[in-house]
Design an enzyme around this catalytic site. Structure first.
Site, mmCIF file in Angstrom:
data_model
loop_
_atom_site.group_PDB
_atom_site.id
_atom_site.type_symbol
_atom_site.label_atom_id
_atom_site.label_comp_id
_atom_site.label_asym_id
_atom_site.label_seq_id
_atom_site.Cartn_x
_atom_site.Cartn_y
_atom_site.Cartn_z
ATOM 1 N N HIS A 27 30.817 -49.724 41.439
ATOM 2 C CA HIS A 27 30.365 -48.340 41.596
ATOM 3 C C HIS A 27 29.265 -48.245 42.643
ATOM 4 O O HIS A 27 28.093 -48.421 42.330
ATOM 5 C CB HIS A 27 29.848 -47.823 40.252
ATOM 6 C CG HIS A 27 30.861 -47.905 39.157
ATOM 7 N ND1 HIS A 27 31.161 -49.088 38.514
ATOM 8 C CD2 HIS A 27 31.640 -46.948 38.590
ATOM 9 C CE1 HIS A 27 32.091 -48.862 37.597
ATOM 10 N NE2 HIS A 27 32.403 -47.583 37.615
ATOM 11 N N HIS A 258 32.096 -42.624 43.455
ATOM 12 C CA HIS A 258 31.582 -43.002 42.131
ATOM 13 C C HIS A 258 31.940 -44.445 41.775
ATOM 14 O O HIS A 258 31.076 -45.246 41.467
ATOM 15 C CB HIS A 258 32.108 -42.053 41.041
ATOM 16 C CG HIS A 258 31.967 -42.636 39.671
ATOM 17 N ND1 HIS A 258 30.843 -42.468 38.913
ATOM 18 C CD2 HIS A 258 32.792 -43.443 38.949
ATOM 19 C CE1 HIS A 258 30.973 -43.127 37.774
ATOM 20 N NE2 HIS A 258 32.159 -43.729 37.770
ATOM 21 N N GLU A 403 22.214 -40.707 12.872
ATOM 22 C CA GLU A 403 22.577 -42.107 12.605
ATOM 23 C C GLU A 403 22.711 -42.906 13.904
ATOM 24 O O GLU A 403 22.222 -44.038 14.011
ATOM 25 C CB GLU A 403 23.900 -42.176 11.818
ATOM 26 C CG GLU A 403 23.835 -41.586 10.414
ATOM 27 C CD GLU A 403 23.990 -40.068 10.388
ATOM 28 O OE1 GLU A 403 24.298 -39.470 11.454
ATOM 29 O OE2 GLU A 403 23.798 -39.469 9.310
ATOM 30 N N HIS A 465 32.898 -39.197 1.496
ATOM 31 C CA HIS A 465 31.710 -40.035 1.380
ATOM 32 C C HIS A 465 32.018 -41.439 0.866
ATOM 33 O O HIS A 465 31.094 -42.218 0.648
ATOM 34 C CB HIS A 465 30.699 -39.369 0.432
ATOM 35 C CG HIS A 465 29.949 -38.234 1.068
ATOM 36 N ND1 HIS A 465 30.587 -37.191 1.713
ATOM 37 C CD2 HIS A 465 28.623 -37.980 1.181
ATOM 38 C CE1 HIS A 465 29.676 -36.348 2.180
ATOM 39 N NE2 HIS A 465 28.475 -36.811 1.863
#
Ligand code: TPP
Ligand code: MG
Length: 655
Positions: A27, A258, A403, A465
């Site tokens: 890149h 890029h 999280e 859950h």
């Protein structure tokens, strides 16, 4: 003739385009676009010493836009780090070159973090900045007084984790964190406005950040913006308006630069445009000298710090924390002896909290936290007061419902050193943190994940859950230790093992529901072997029951029923499958002899992969569907986790 900063920056550009061309992969656009900004950073702001890359009070530099790795390799080489050598750079992206496709913390000193998964570098930098402020609060400006600098691209700012990371940094007021945004308005698919129209400056400002803009190709303007960032007490976003692939006359400013080599023709045109006459991988002496002088400049700051350290009464403790040695075994011995006496019946999440008592008392470097489940994960002890904007000496972080951000921040703390992070959430939501757990493992970082509510035994919250595939899918991650202890003694042993390994992360999968004690002795750390015979057959052995966590006590019940029918059954507790598989053959054969004895695995989760342990002739008791909403005990029975339901299956299998 004196060398100017544009010429210095052009050295980065030339190395980037030539290395990518040689590799025919990589890149060039990002390093070419950000070369001017990097030159100002290294010239005027970054505190570093190439001769001592791990000097504790150095600034941390994280290339969050990891695809632009040549920017890092070029600056490390030019400023005089021992590696990468020019030969390493010539071999960019080739086998055994430390100049890997993306920067890897284990390949080169000076690469502070493994980056490439966009957004995570910035999120790790937040953890580094937390560690810096915490250690500063404990040891003072004399020993800890540095900044964390980040180069991030449009992609790092678009990723969802950006929201979590900057929210945490803004809330904690991490003013030593400065993010240089490569604001080039280009990503792979084309212009940023194909997909995004948000006001990023407004978003950062609303999150408690200071935002400043500059022309990323005007050296004075870059310097001004960085100086403003340094002066502001808030974390800073420095929007550097740049042109991707700057210097490539026909391709700059477009997504074409890029991630592809420029090609020989465009490289020749770029050399002309930049006035760069040198052959590939050659840097004119005067330009190299100017860069090397920057590297030498850092020595005096390092030496002054050394003197302060020598004179500090905290020297021994500071160096101990930075070295990261933890002798958890001795810190736990009295506690474990008491467990053998008390034999407490408790959820393993609760016995984890109990184990954390003596651990957080003995080791001030332990920094705990939870993603808004403190009372459920049982991660806080009386020794860990909250860490916040007003008191960075605290040792408990309320991460909020973040999280992924928590896990990435913990990686940054572990990378920074001097602190050992642990953090909690539900096992099910490890999926939200998984990309960062993977980077803990890849980078070899001591991070402890406290993942509670580890099965359908959690009960009423229902299938959203209740983890099914999470245990096995975490076990698939290389270098991640997954522990699922069965009682308070195993929990203590697994905590010891998690803290004493300093080359990778650990998961502690813990129950919500109370579990009876199975172990009685604490003479040696049986969990260290990964699996062991916790109970031997009373009559001739026909079956070996292999269970983890909450199912070990169940396996003992099954064994009792089998024994009552004259069928001898061993019970093997397997707190860590990976550790067991790493034992020598003699030990593995002793626990699981290859003599045709029926092996039965019992784990309240997917059976996928368990035949590796039981053999294809074994029996795998597990759950290969989603759970349901009901009290945990009812669910366990409903889904077949009872001795009355398991014993007949074993008898049938024995025939
Ligand atoms: C999480 C993640 N998703 C996708 C990619 C693949 N990828 C690498 S660079 C990139 C575009 C990034 O754009 P930007 O940050 O603006 O970089 P620039 O093109 O300006 O160098 C993408 C999608 C990745 N590395 N990480
Ligand atoms: Mg971009």
């Amino acid at each position: 003739m004196t060398v100017n900063q544009r010429q210095m920056a052009n050295a980065i550009r030339a190395l980037a385009m030539d290395a990518v061309q040689a590799a025919n992969s990589g890149h060039p656009g990002m390093p070419m676009g950000m070369a001017d900004v990097a030159t100002v950073l290294y010239s005027d702001f970054l505190k570093f010493d190439p001769a001592d890359p791990k000097w504790p009070d150095r600034d941390r530099f994280v290339l969050s836009a990891g695809h632009g790795s040549m920017l890092a390799y070029a600056t490390l080489h030019l400023t005089g780090y021992a590696r990468p050598t020019m030969d390493n750079i010539r071999n960019f992206r080739q086998l055994h070159s430390p100049c890997a496709g993306h920067p890897e913390n284990f390949e080169l000193e000076g690469v502070e973090a493994t980056t490439g998964p966009l957004g995570q570098g910035l999120a790790m930098a937040v953890g580094m900045a937390i560690a810096e402020r915490h250690l500063n609060a404990v040891f003072g400006d004399q020993l800890v007084d540095h900044r964390t600098w980040v180069v991030a691209g449009d992609g790092c700012l678009m990723e969802g984790i950006n929201h979590e990371a900057i929210g945490l940094a803004g809330h904690l007021g991490l003013g030593r964190l400065n993010v240089l945004w490569d604001d080039n308005r280009i990503t792979i698919d084309g212009a940023v406005d194909l997909s995004s129209s948000e006001d990023i400056a407004a978003r950062y400002a609303a999150t408690g950040w200071h935002v400043v803009k500059c022309d990323g190709h005007d050296f004075d303007d870059i310097r001004r913006a960085m100086a403003e960032a340094v002066a502001d007490p808030r974390p800073s976003l420095i929007a550097c308006h740049t042109i991707i692939g700057y210097g490539a006359p026909n391709k700059q400013g477009s997504s074409k630069v890029h991630g592809s080599p420029l090609g020989d023709e465009e490289i020749a045109a770029t050399r002309q445009q930049l006035g760069w006459d040198s052959a590939p991988f050659e840097v004119p002496d005067d330009i190299l000298s100017a860069w090397r002088a920057l590297g030498v400049k850092g020595v005096s700051a390092k030496n002054e710090w050394q003197v302060r350290l020598s004179n500090s009464s905290n020297k021994t403790e500071f160096m101990r924390r930075m070295a990261g040695d933890i002798d958890a075994t001795s810190a736990m011995s009295a506690y474990k002896a008491q467990l053998a006496v008390d034999q407490p019946k408790a959820a393993t999440r609760k016995s984890s909290e109990m184990a954390l008592g003596p651990l957080t008392e003995a080791f001030p470097e332990l920094l705990g936290g939870s993603a808004d489940l403190t009372g459920s994960n049982n991660t806080k002890t009386s020794f860990t007061k909250p860490l916040n904007k007003d008191d960075y000496s605290g040792r408990y972080i309320y991460y909020g419902i973040r999280e992924f951000g928590m896990a990435a921040a913990m990686n940054g703390m572990a990378l920074h050193g001097g602190v050992v992070p642990f953090g909690g959430t539900f096992l099910i939501f490890s999926d939200y943190a998984r990309p960062a757990i993977r980077l803990s493992a890849l980078q070899g970082l001591r991070v402890v994940y406290v993942l509670t509510h580890d099965s359908i035994g959690q009960g009423e919250d229902g299938p959203t859950h209740q983890p099914i595939e999470q245990l096995q899918s975490l076990r698939m991650i290389p270098n991640l230790e997954v522990f699922r202890p069965c009682d308070a003694i195993e929990v203590a042993e697994c905590w010891q093992l998690a803290l004493e390994r300093n080359d990778g992360p650990s998961v502690l999968a813990l129950s919500r529901q109370d579990l009876a004690m199975v172990r009685t002795s604490v003479d040696s750390n049986m969990s260290a072997k990964g699996a062991y015979r916790i109970q031997s057959a009373g009559t001739a052995r026909k079956v070996i029951l292999i269970a983890t966590g909450s199912e070990v006590a169940l396996a003992a019940e099954v064994a009792a029923q089998l024994e009552a029918k004259g069928i001898g059954a061993d019970v093997v507790s397997m707190p860590s499958m990976t550790r067991f598989l790493a034992q020598d053959a003699a030990y593995r054969n002793d626990v699981l002899p290859d003599d045709g004895t029926l092996r039965v695995s019992i784990e309240a989760g997917t059976t996928f992969g368990w035949s590796d342990i039981t053999g294809s002739n074994g029996l795998n008791i597990g759950l290969d569907r989603f759970g349901a909403s009901a009290p945990g005990k009812v669910l366990m029975d409903h889904f077949g986790f009872s001795a009355d339901k398991i014993t007949p299956q074993i008898i049938a299998k024995l025939g």
